[in-house]
Design a protein around this motif. Structure first.
Motif, mmCIF file in Angstrom:
data_model
loop_
_atom_site.group_PDB
_atom_site.id
_atom_site.type_symbol
_atom_site.label_atom_id
_atom_site.label_comp_id
_atom_site.label_asym_id
_atom_site.label_seq_id
_atom_site.Cartn_x
_atom_site.Cartn_y
_atom_site.Cartn_z
ATOM 1 N N LYS A 60 0.841 -1.208 0.000
ATOM 2 C CA LYS A 60 0.000 0.000 0.000
ATOM 3 C C LYS A 60 0.868 1.247 0.000
ATOM 4 O O LYS A 60 0.535 2.260 -0.610
ATOM 5 C CB LYS A 60 -0.915 0.005 1.233
ATOM 6 C CG LYS A 60 -2.104 -0.922 1.084
ATOM 7 C CD LYS A 60 -2.977 -0.859 2.328
ATOM 8 C CE LYS A 60 -3.979 -1.987 2.339
ATOM 9 N NZ LYS A 60 -4.478 -2.323 3.666
ATOM 10 N N LYS A 63 3.129 1.057 -3.489
ATOM 11 C CA LYS A 63 2.242 1.010 -4.673
ATOM 12 C C LYS A 63 2.668 -0.002 -5.728
ATOM 13 O O LYS A 63 1.966 -0.195 -6.717
ATOM 14 C CB LYS A 63 2.096 2.396 -5.361
ATOM 15 C CG LYS A 63 1.784 3.552 -4.439
ATOM 16 C CD LYS A 63 0.339 3.513 -4.014
ATOM 17 C CE LYS A 63 -0.047 4.682 -3.152
ATOM 18 N NZ LYS A 63 -1.043 4.341 -2.144
ATOM 19 N N GLU A 273 -4.722 2.033 -8.161
ATOM 20 C CA GLU A 273 -3.644 2.775 -7.490
ATOM 21 C C GLU A 273 -2.345 2.017 -7.347
ATOM 22 O O GLU A 273 -1.313 2.602 -7.034
ATOM 23 C CB GLU A 273 -4.099 3.141 -6.079
ATOM 24 C CG GLU A 273 -5.070 4.273 -6.041
ATOM 25 C CD GLU A 273 -5.500 4.532 -4.612
ATOM 26 O OE1 GLU A 273 -4.709 4.318 -3.684
ATOM 27 O OE2 GLU A 273 -6.663 4.926 -4.443
ATOM 28 N N MET A 274 -2.395 0.684 -7.463
ATOM 29 C CA MET A 274 -1.162 -0.094 -7.242
ATOM 30 C C MET A 274 -1.146 -1.347 -8.098
ATOM 31 O O MET A 274 -2.156 -1.705 -8.719
ATOM 32 C CB MET A 274 -0.982 -0.424 -5.762
ATOM 33 C CG MET A 274 -2.136 -1.119 -5.143
ATOM 34 S SD MET A 274 -2.005 -1.063 -3.341
ATOM 35 C CE MET A 274 -3.222 0.172 -2.949
#
Ligand code: NAD
Length: 361
Positions: A60, A63, A273-274
């Motif tokens: 998180k 990423k 996002e990742m």
């Protein structure tokens, strides 16, 4: 620019192929700072947890992650850590390129297709009811009275949720991928003739999204069993395939074998996002610690990772080095030799050495 990337070596052959991949990525010129984390059987042994929160937190934060394979017992035991990571981080798109490199033993040459597999739902959602449990019997009774069809009381039940939201999201991802990568056609693979309310919804969502790309990308539909046959007969007819989770898993393994085997098939799990990059293959426990596994799939997953990080020059150099070593056919693992028993085949780390040598030139 320095990139911080989470590294989860996994288990089985994971350590060997991850080490080979990180050495090659470092030699490609990209500046990567690895954040080492555990998940899988080794994590369970050392921390008492299969998927420690530290691993998810690291992804998180950074990423981006490179991940080795993790063993999942069949039938009983814990659920897949791989699926848990994809679900926990909403990595909804699994991207698996299937491309033939010159020199690889394969029935075909010139294959260059990409599988886009929906990663978040379908029969992988983990909603299951075990045979013989009271709640399973209750559920069977409820279903029987609702649909007036017989289900044997000694059945286990797995639930297959497919939503309009997730279907539209993955198909839109596939079309945008096609546009960004100069592909002309997207084929939606399904079994909507049998599963009308799940695969049917997936197909209908695909048809709606396809309208947004009319005139730019061609849209085709194929039933999954027919697709398996078509891929073996005429793989060159396809460019980008978009599929629900389960068919995506099976068809990507078929495609890996079209291009020369699991040892060379890379993959990426991408969210908004990742992203987590990993090979298509599993932990191949019988080869654990034997310095025998082919590191190519993991190294090419690293190439996909470098492209995601916009390190295109390093990615191109690394892909070229891999392809030169394969074409020369000398310093390659057993599975890339015409005879797998050929004593001149090299180990995982020696194949990585040969790739690094090419990168020095
Ligand atoms: P597998 O992909 O691990 O191995 C199948 C066979 O393919 C091996 O026996 C070997 O002959 C060959 N192979 C695989 N990778 C290779 C490589 N790098 N080089 C040379 N040959 C290679 O599939 P499996 O045996 O069905 O699964 C083993 C375990 O891995 C299971 O627990 C499974 O759940 C897990 N798995 C994990 C992932 C993941 O981590 N993403 C993916 C698939 C399977």
């Amino acid at each position: 620019m320095t990139h911080k990337v989470t590294l989860i070596p996994g288990d089985g052959i994971g350590y060997e192929v991850s080490l080979a991949a990180t050495r090659c990525i470092q030699a490609s010129g990209a500046d990567i700072q690895w954040d080492h984390c555990l998940a899988g059987a080794d994590a369970l042994e050392k921390t008492g947890e299969l998927l420690p929160a530290a691993a998810l937190d690291s992804i998180k934060k950074n990423k981006v992650a490179l991940k080795g394979p993790i063993t999942t017992p069949i039938g009983t035991g814990f659920r897949s850590v791989n699926v848990a990571i994809r679900q926990a981080l909403e990595l909804f798109a699994c991207v698996r390129p299937a491309k033939t490199y010159s020199g690889v033993r394969s029935r075909f040459s010139g294959i260059d297709l990409v599988i886009i597999r929906e990663n978040s739902e379908d029969l992988y959602s983990g909603i299951e009811f075990e045979e013989g449990k009271p709640e399973t019997k209750d559920l069977i009774s409820q279903i029987q009275s609702a649909v007036k069809k017989k289900i044997r009381m000694d059945s286990g039940i797995s639930i297959k949720p497919i939503s309009k939201f997730a279907s539209e999201r993955i198909v839109r991802f596939a079309f945008n991928y096609a546009l960004a990568n100069k592909r002309k056609k997207v084929t939606c693979v399904h079994k909507a003739n049998i599963m009308k309310f799940t695969d049917g919804l997936f197909l209908e969502s695909a048809r709606q999204v396809a309208k947004e790309f009319e005139g730019k990308i061609i849209f085709e539909e194929a039933i999954v069993d027919n697709m398996a046959m078509q891929l073996v007969q005429k793989p060159h007819n396809y460019e980008v395939l978009v599929l629900p989770n389960l068919y995506g898993d099976s068809i990507s393994e078929l495609c890996a074998c079209l291009i020369g085997g699991l040892g060379i098939a890379p993959g990426a799990n991408i969210g908004s996002e990742m992203a987590v990059f990993e090979a298509v293959h599993g932990s191949a426990p019988k080869y654990k610690g034997k310095n025998k596994a082919n590191p190519t799939a993991m190294i090419l997953s690293g190439v996909l990772m470098l492209r995601y990080l916009k390190e295109n020059q390093a990615a191109d150099r690394l892909e070229q080095a891999v392809s030169q070593v394969i074409l020369e056919g000398k310093s390659v693992t057993y599975d890339l030799k015409p005879d797998p028993l050929d004593p001149s085949s090299v180990g995982t780390s020696e194949m990585a050495d040969a790739i690094i040598e090419k990168l020095k030139k």
